[in-house]
Scaffold this motif. Structure first.
Motif, PDB file in Angstrom:
ATOM      1  N   LEU A 333      46.371   2.989 -88.904  1.00 55.76           N
ATOM      2  CA  LEU A 333      46.136   4.250 -88.784  1.00 55.76           C
ATOM      3  C   LEU A 333      44.546   4.720 -88.644  1.00 55.76           C
ATOM      4  O   LEU A 333      44.170   5.823 -88.565  1.00 55.76           O
ATOM      5  N   GLN A 334      43.825   3.561 -88.148  1.00 55.39           N
ATOM      6  CA  GLN A 334      42.467   3.899 -87.759  1.00 55.39           C
ATOM      7  C   GLN A 334      42.194   3.681 -86.181  1.00 55.39           C
ATOM      8  O   GLN A 334      42.929   2.989 -85.899  1.00 55.39           O
ATOM      9  N   GLU A 335      41.176   4.440 -85.875  1.00 59.46           N
ATOM     10  CA  GLU A 335      40.933   4.401 -84.426  1.00 59.46           C
ATOM     11  C   GLU A 335      39.856   3.292 -84.112  1.00 59.46           C
ATOM     12  O   GLU A 335      40.136   2.334 -83.465  1.00 59.46           O
ATOM     13  N   ASP A 336      38.577   3.770 -84.730  1.00 61.92           N
ATOM     14  CA  ASP A 336      37.561   2.802 -84.498  1.00 61.92           C
ATOM     15  C   ASP A 336      37.271   1.851 -85.528  1.00 61.92           C
ATOM     16  O   ASP A 336      37.006   0.795 -85.420  1.00 61.92           O
ATOM     17  N   GLY A 337      37.367   2.283 -87.121  1.00 60.23           N
ATOM     18  CA  GLY A 337      37.097   1.352 -87.837  1.00 60.23           C
ATOM     19  C   GLY A 337      35.825   0.923 -88.246  1.00 60.23           C
ATOM     20  O   GLY A 337      34.836   1.177 -87.810  1.00 60.23           O
ATOM     21  N   LYS A 338      35.645  -0.028 -89.247  1.00 59.43           N
ATOM     22  CA  LYS A 338      34.452  -0.684 -89.695  1.00 59.43           C
ATOM     23  C   LYS A 338      34.612  -1.950 -90.258  1.00 59.43           C
ATOM     24  O   LYS A 338      35.761  -2.183 -90.776  1.00 59.43           O
ATOM     25  N   ALA A 339      33.624  -2.656 -90.408  1.00 61.81           N
ATOM     26  CA  ALA A 339      33.488  -3.992 -91.022  1.00 61.81           C
ATOM     27  C   ALA A 339      32.218  -4.182 -91.820  1.00 61.81           C
ATOM     28  O   ALA A 339      31.233  -3.976 -91.205  1.00 61.81           O
ATOM     29  N   VAL A 340      32.504  -4.133 -93.145  1.00 62.34           N
ATOM     30  CA  VAL A 340      31.432  -4.443 -94.092  1.00 62.34           C
ATOM     31  C   VAL A 340      31.239  -5.905 -94.155  1.00 62.34           C
ATOM     32  O   VAL A 340      32.088  -6.663 -94.607  1.00 62.34           O
ATOM     33  N   ILE A 341      30.176  -6.510 -93.817  1.00 62.93           N
ATOM     34  CA  ILE A 341      29.786  -7.794 -94.234  1.00 62.93           C
ATOM     35  C   ILE A 341      28.976  -8.297 -95.333  1.00 62.93           C
ATOM     36  O   ILE A 341      27.514  -8.122 -95.027  1.00 62.93           O
ATOM     37  N   PRO A 342      29.407  -8.817 -96.203  1.00 66.35           N
ATOM     38  CA  PRO A 342      28.323  -9.042 -97.348  1.00 66.35           C
ATOM     39  C   PRO A 342      27.391 -10.024 -97.008  1.00 66.35           C
ATOM     40  O   PRO A 342      27.322 -10.800 -96.001  1.00 66.35           O
ATOM     41  N   LYS A 343      26.325 -10.037 -97.715  1.00 67.12           N
ATOM     42  CA  LYS A 343      25.055 -10.870 -97.587  1.00 67.12           C
ATOM     43  C   LYS A 343      25.766 -12.074 -97.977  1.00 67.12           C
ATOM     44  O   LYS A 343      26.492 -12.389 -98.841  1.00 67.12           O
ATOM     45  N   GLY A 344      25.372 -13.174 -97.048  1.00 66.63           N
ATOM     46  CA  GLY A 344      25.834 -14.602 -97.214  1.00 66.63           C
ATOM     47  C   GLY A 344      25.714 -15.302 -96.041  1.00 66.63           C
ATOM     48  O   GLY A 344      24.877 -15.476 -95.083  1.00 66.63           O
ATOM     49  N   ASP A 345      26.752 -16.118 -95.888  1.00 61.73           N
ATOM     50  CA  ASP A 345      26.746 -16.972 -94.869  1.00 61.73           C
ATOM     51  C   ASP A 345      26.908 -16.290 -93.298  1.00 61.73           C
ATOM     52  O   ASP A 345      26.282 -16.939 -92.380  1.00 61.73           O
ATOM     53  N   TYR A 346      27.348 -15.107 -93.387  1.00 65.56           N
ATOM     54  CA  TYR A 346      27.161 -14.452 -91.871  1.00 65.56           C
ATOM     55  C   TYR A 346      26.298 -13.652 -91.670  1.00 65.56           C
ATOM     56  O   TYR A 346      25.659 -13.254 -90.594  1.00 65.56           O
ATOM     57  N   ALA A 347      25.363 -13.227 -92.696  1.00 63.34           N
ATOM     58  CA  ALA A 347      24.146 -12.371 -92.536  1.00 63.34           C
ATOM     59  C   ALA A 347      23.270 -12.289 -93.681  1.00 63.34           C
ATOM     60  O   ALA A 347      23.701 -12.575 -94.878  1.00 63.34           O
ATOM     61  N   ASP A 348      22.191 -12.580 -93.434  1.00 54.31           N
ATOM     62  CA  ASP A 348      21.104 -12.458 -94.346  1.00 54.31           C
ATOM     63  C   ASP A 348      20.956 -11.554 -95.230  1.00 54.31           C
ATOM     64  O   ASP A 348      20.820 -11.548 -96.615  1.00 54.31           O
ATOM     65  N   GLU A 349      21.158 -10.367 -94.918  1.00 53.65           N
ATOM     66  CA  GLU A 349      21.125  -9.037 -95.553  1.00 53.65           C
ATOM     67  C   GLU A 349      22.272  -7.967 -95.845  1.00 53.65           C
ATOM     68  O   GLU A 349      22.232  -7.245 -96.211  1.00 53.65           O
ATOM     69  N   GLY A 350      23.472  -8.677 -95.159  1.00 51.75           N
ATOM     70  CA  GLY A 350      24.593  -7.868 -95.075  1.00 51.75           C
ATOM     71  C   GLY A 350      24.744  -7.063 -94.038  1.00 51.75           C
ATOM     72  O   GLY A 350      23.459  -6.360 -93.718  1.00 51.75           O
ATOM     73  N   ILE A 351      25.743  -6.856 -93.367  1.00 46.05           N
ATOM     74  CA  ILE A 351      25.833  -5.876 -92.299  1.00 46.05           C
ATOM     75  C   ILE A 351      26.896  -5.081 -92.281  1.00 46.05           C
ATOM     76  O   ILE A 351      28.059  -5.191 -92.896  1.00 46.05           O
ATOM     77  N   LEU A 352      26.632  -3.881 -91.541  1.00 50.60           N
ATOM     78  CA  LEU A 352      27.823  -2.871 -91.289  1.00 50.60           C
ATOM     79  C   LEU A 352      28.161  -2.864 -89.862  1.00 50.60           C
ATOM     80  O   LEU A 352      27.132  -2.544 -88.882  1.00 50.60           O
ATOM     81  N   ILE A 353      29.293  -3.521 -89.250  1.00 46.72           N
ATOM     82  CA  ILE A 353      29.738  -3.145 -87.761  1.00 46.72           C
ATOM     83  C   ILE A 353      30.652  -1.990 -87.736  1.00 46.72           C
ATOM     84  O   ILE A 353      31.609  -1.883 -88.282  1.00 46.72           O
ATOM     85  N   THR A 354      30.139  -1.167 -86.698  1.00 47.06           N
ATOM     86  CA  THR A 354      31.119  -0.342 -86.189  1.00 47.06           C
ATOM     87  C   THR A 354      31.044  -0.364 -84.682  1.00 47.06           C
ATOM     88  O   THR A 354      30.430  -1.100 -84.101  1.00 47.06           O
ATOM     89  N   ARG A 355      31.910   0.539 -83.915  1.00 46.10           N
ATOM     90  CA  ARG A 355      31.894   0.259 -82.560  1.00 46.10           C
ATOM     91  C   ARG A 355      30.549   0.619 -81.861  1.00 46.10           C
ATOM     92  O   ARG A 355      30.269  -0.122 -80.764  1.00 46.10           O
ATOM     93  N   ASP A 356      29.729   1.462 -82.332  1.00 43.48           N
ATOM     94  CA  ASP A 356      28.441   1.941 -81.888  1.00 43.48           C
ATOM     95  C   ASP A 356      27.397   0.978 -82.283  1.00 43.48           C
ATOM     96  O   ASP A 356      26.160   0.550 -81.245  1.00 43.48           O
ATOM     97  N   LYS A 357      27.056   0.302 -83.563  1.00 36.58           N
ATOM     98  CA  LYS A 357      26.121  -0.079 -83.866  1.00 36.58           C
ATOM     99  C   LYS A 357      26.323  -1.219 -85.083  1.00 36.58           C
ATOM    100  O   LYS A 357      27.503  -1.353 -85.508  1.00 36.58           O
TER     101      LYS A 357
END
Ligand code: GP9
Length: 385
Positions: A333-357
């Motif tokens: 039901l989502q078009e663009d969506g988002k992913a919240v990546i907690p701090k840890g193995d993937y990112a030192d500070e945690g990141i928010l991934i969207t289509r633009d940023k």
């Protein structure tokens, strides 16, 4: 409590008019088989090495099924067990330590419990010690009635940390065949675990010289082994007449090669990969839903493992009000969506991934803080919903 209540109330208010997807209930009363695959990243799909497809079987499943191509791993310090928490309860893991060790006796709202309410039998299968990641303690709280671990299976083929995937799947078939239907089974693979060592007589890929005995070469070899294991399993389901009555869900538990290892992938692809390209094109894990004869579909909405449960719940015909405490979104039901990546193995500070940023996450990002509070306070203990 107030912070938790407000977060869920707001999320549910936003979703009020979303309704259900056109696929709502296609899996109703069918068996559900989840396959959580060790270290499985999406970038190996539909790729070749030395002219050979790396995942020939899964490429077919991806083409014939529903494939979510932009799904991120969100595990923290509990690695594989965090993937189980994310996909079974749609909660982010606690910020520190492994949730399965710190909070094994919590009340969790989970897929297995929701399906049990609908008359399903539920069990998990994994070729490692039952105590690994404290699974034997946690699974009853996730609604699994039975857990078949290595000591419940014939230890006839050991690779790396435990029973080989081929043996685990081979021994799963009679368990599934004998189970009362409908059932929900979570099968967790193991053989493609780091350092990705596969015995020579099970290595099917012929690698170029420069990739032999390298982390990337071994990774591709172990992914091919896993592809063959799943192919044999699905064939076995078909032979036993179980496939037509089952929905198969396949996803990766976490990355096997991280950003720090991107030099390995560069060596294979013979080109440079920027940090941004790594996040946009290499970090994702696959999420596939398959049923013979289903309408094939590729969905490139951005999401994470947290969204797997609400999406599958829709297909299984679980009513909207039962999804109130799921933190993820129904990806259908989502078009663009988002992913919240907690701090840890993937990112030192945690990141928010969207289509633009791709943006850094503040330390107290609400989704992660609320999940942390829910788990640390055992918030669902007195909640029926
Ligand atoms: C252990 C297996 C691997 O049973 O699930 O766990 P990991 O080391 O990937 O977290």
């Amino acid at each position: 409590k107030k912070q938790i209540q407000t977060w869920f109330a707001e999320k549910n208010r936003e979703e009020k008019n979303e309704g259900q997807s056109p696929y709502f209930g296609i899996g109703k009363n069918k068996n559900l088989i989840f396959i959580q695959v060790e270290s499985f990243q999406a970038f190996v799909l539909n790729q070749k090495v030395n002219g050979q497809e790396i995942t020939p079987f899964l490429n077919r499943i991806v083409k014939d099924g529903m494939y979510f191509s932009n799904i991120y791993p969100q595990t923290v310090e509990g690695n594989s067990s965090d993937a189980e928490l994310l996909t079974q309860t749609s909660l982010y893991p606690v910020k520190q330590g492994a949730t399965f060790f710190r909070f094994p006796n919590n009340t969790y709202h989970s897929l297995a419990k929701l399906l049990r309410e609908k008359g399903y039998h539920t069990f998990a299968i994994h070729g490692d010690e039952e105590t690994f990641w404290n699974r034997n303690m946690v699974y009853p709280h996730l609604g699994f009635e039975k857990f078949y671990a290595i000591d419940d299976l014939k230890q006839d083929d050991i690779i790396g940390m435990g029973l080989s995937d081929k043996s685990t799947f081979r021994q799963s078939l009679p368990i599934l065949e004998k189970a009362d239907q409908p059932f929900y089974s979570l099968i967790i693979t193991l053989t493609s675990h780091v350092p990705f060592t596969i015995p020579e007589d099970e290595q099917s890929l012929s690698l170029p010289k420069e990739l032999e005995n390298t982390p990337i070469g071994n990774y591709l070899q172990s992914i091919r082994y896993m592809d063959e294991s799943i192919a044999l399993f699905i064939k076995g389901l078909e032979e036993r007449g179980l496939l037509d009555d089952s929905i198969i869900v396949i996803y990766g538990d976490h990355d096997g090669l991280f950003q720090k290892d991107k030099g390995e992938v560069e060596k294979w692809l013979k080109r440079e990969i920027s940090d941004e390209e790594w996040v946009r094109s290499f970090m994702q894990i696959p999420f596939i839903i398959y049923h013979p004869g289903m309408e094939p579909k590729i969905i490139d909405t951005i999401g994470g493992q947290i969204d797997i449960l609400p999406t599958v719940a829709d297909l299984m015909g679980i009513e909207k009000e039962k999804t109130y405490y799921m933190m993820g979104k129904n990806l259908l039901l989502q078009e663009d969506g988002k992913a919240v990546i907690p701090k840890g193995d993937y990112a030192d500070e945690g990141i928010l991934i969207t289509r633009d940023k791709i943006t850094p996450l503040p330390e107290n990002y609400p989704d992660l803080t609320v999940a942390d509070l829910v788990i640390r306070s055992d918030y669902f203990k007195d909640k029926k919903k």
